[in-house]
Design an enzyme around this catalytic site. Structure first.
Site, PDB file in Angstrom:
ATOM      1  N   HIS A 194       0.824  -1.212   0.000  1.00  9.42           N
ATOM      2  CA  HIS A 194       0.000   0.000   0.000  1.00  9.42           C
ATOM      3  C   HIS A 194       0.856   1.259   0.000  1.00  9.42           C
ATOM      4  O   HIS A 194       0.538   2.243  -0.682  1.00  9.42           O
ATOM      5  CB  HIS A 194      -0.926  -0.004   1.219  1.00  9.42           C
ATOM      6  N   HIS A 236       2.211  -4.202   8.858  1.00 12.06           N
ATOM      7  CA  HIS A 236       3.577  -3.997   8.394  1.00 12.06           C
ATOM      8  C   HIS A 236       4.423  -3.382   9.489  1.00 12.06           C
ATOM      9  O   HIS A 236       3.912  -2.774  10.442  1.00 12.06           O
ATOM     10  CB  HIS A 236       3.611  -3.079   7.157  1.00 12.06           C
TER      11      HIS A 236
END
Length: 280
Positions: A194, A236
């Site tokens: 992303h 993440h």
């Protein structure tokens, strides 16, 4: 009457120190059985002395090696110490920043809003949106920009998926990927897909669209928030997000180098709509 030779032999045997009972064990070979030792006062008969000749074994016995996780480096290098320290700091900070990882987390009430921000940077969302805009565009310049953006998105998805397959780093909370993540092949943590996509798209739009200053600031802020949302959701690490931003800028530079012309874009659109003819 015994001869003088026999008398001397008996005297020599009597005076021999090794023939005494307390020294008989020195003449016996070592036993491998490991049985219980005989009592000191018990009768012990000396057995025949066997001379063992040492013969080299056919297969050399290798010393047993400890597992890799049980070995300790007594003199680690400075590079290894620095690397392990940075990884430990990265994991610790990423876990502390994952305040929206679950509904019972400290900021679990904001999880829906953070997930919506993360969804705006999804690869499937941008690919479908670019295709819809391409079908509605009527200008050659607009179609040229949209086709190049579509190719940049496809390259970004494939490149990130390939790097993730090679590294196979898990997230700080090791969550199962969602259905959209599986479709976009966003299965691992490094690099953050992303963040890469947000950096690439924002840089692309800033370079090829004429926008006012407030919109340009909002576009940069959107890219940063998309990358941070993945860290807040526990998907993440911080280093994954930073490397994702760097990879997205690299994808933008690559697409600027291989920019497709308007005629090439029209050919691709004709092939995609099944209206292309090589003779016209």
């Amino acid at each position: 009457m015994p001869s003088s030779h026999t008398v001397r032999a008996r005297a020599r045997e009597r005076n021999s120190v090794l023939s005494r009972p307390e020294f008989l064990s020195l003449n016996q070979p070592l036993r491998s059985g490991g049985g219980p030792p005989e009592s000191r006062g018990g009768a012990r008969r000396p057995g025949p002395i066997k001379h063992q000749t040492s013969q080299p074994s056919e297969e050399p016995v290798e010393p047993s090696k400890l597992p890799e996780e049980d070995c300790m480096l007594l003199n680690p290098s400075f590079k290894g110490i620095a690397k392990n320290s940075l990884l430990a700091i990265d994991i610790c900070l990423s876990k502390r920043m994952g305040v929206c990882s679950y509904t019972y987390s400290s900021c679990g009430g904001c999880r829906s809003m953070v997930s919506l921000m993360s969804f705006t940077g999804h690869g499937i969302t941008w690919i479908i949106g670019t295709l819809l805009c391409l079908t509605r565009s009527n200008t050659l310049a607009g179609q040229e920009v949209l086709v190049n953006l579509l190719l940049a998105l496809i390259v970004d998805v494939l490149t990130v998926a390939g790097v993730q397959r090679l590294v196979k780093r898990r997230g700080p909370w090791e969550m199962m990927p969602s259905l959209l993540d599986c479709v976009a092949m966003d299965l691992y943590s490094f690099p953050a897909a992303h963040a890469s996509r947000a950096a690439m798209v924002s840089k692309f739009l800033l370079s090829h669209l004429v926008l006012a200053v407030p919109l340009r600031i909002l576009l940069v802020l959107w890219a940063v928030l998309v990358g941070m949302s993945r860290v807040l959701l526990g998907k993440h690490h911080l280093t994954d997000m930073v490397c994702g931003f760097a990879l997205g800028l690299l994808h933008f530079s690559l697409m600027e180098t291989v920019w497709l012309s308007s005629s090439t874009c029209q050919t691709i659109i004709s092939i995609g709509t099944f209206s292309w003819s090589p003779f016209f």
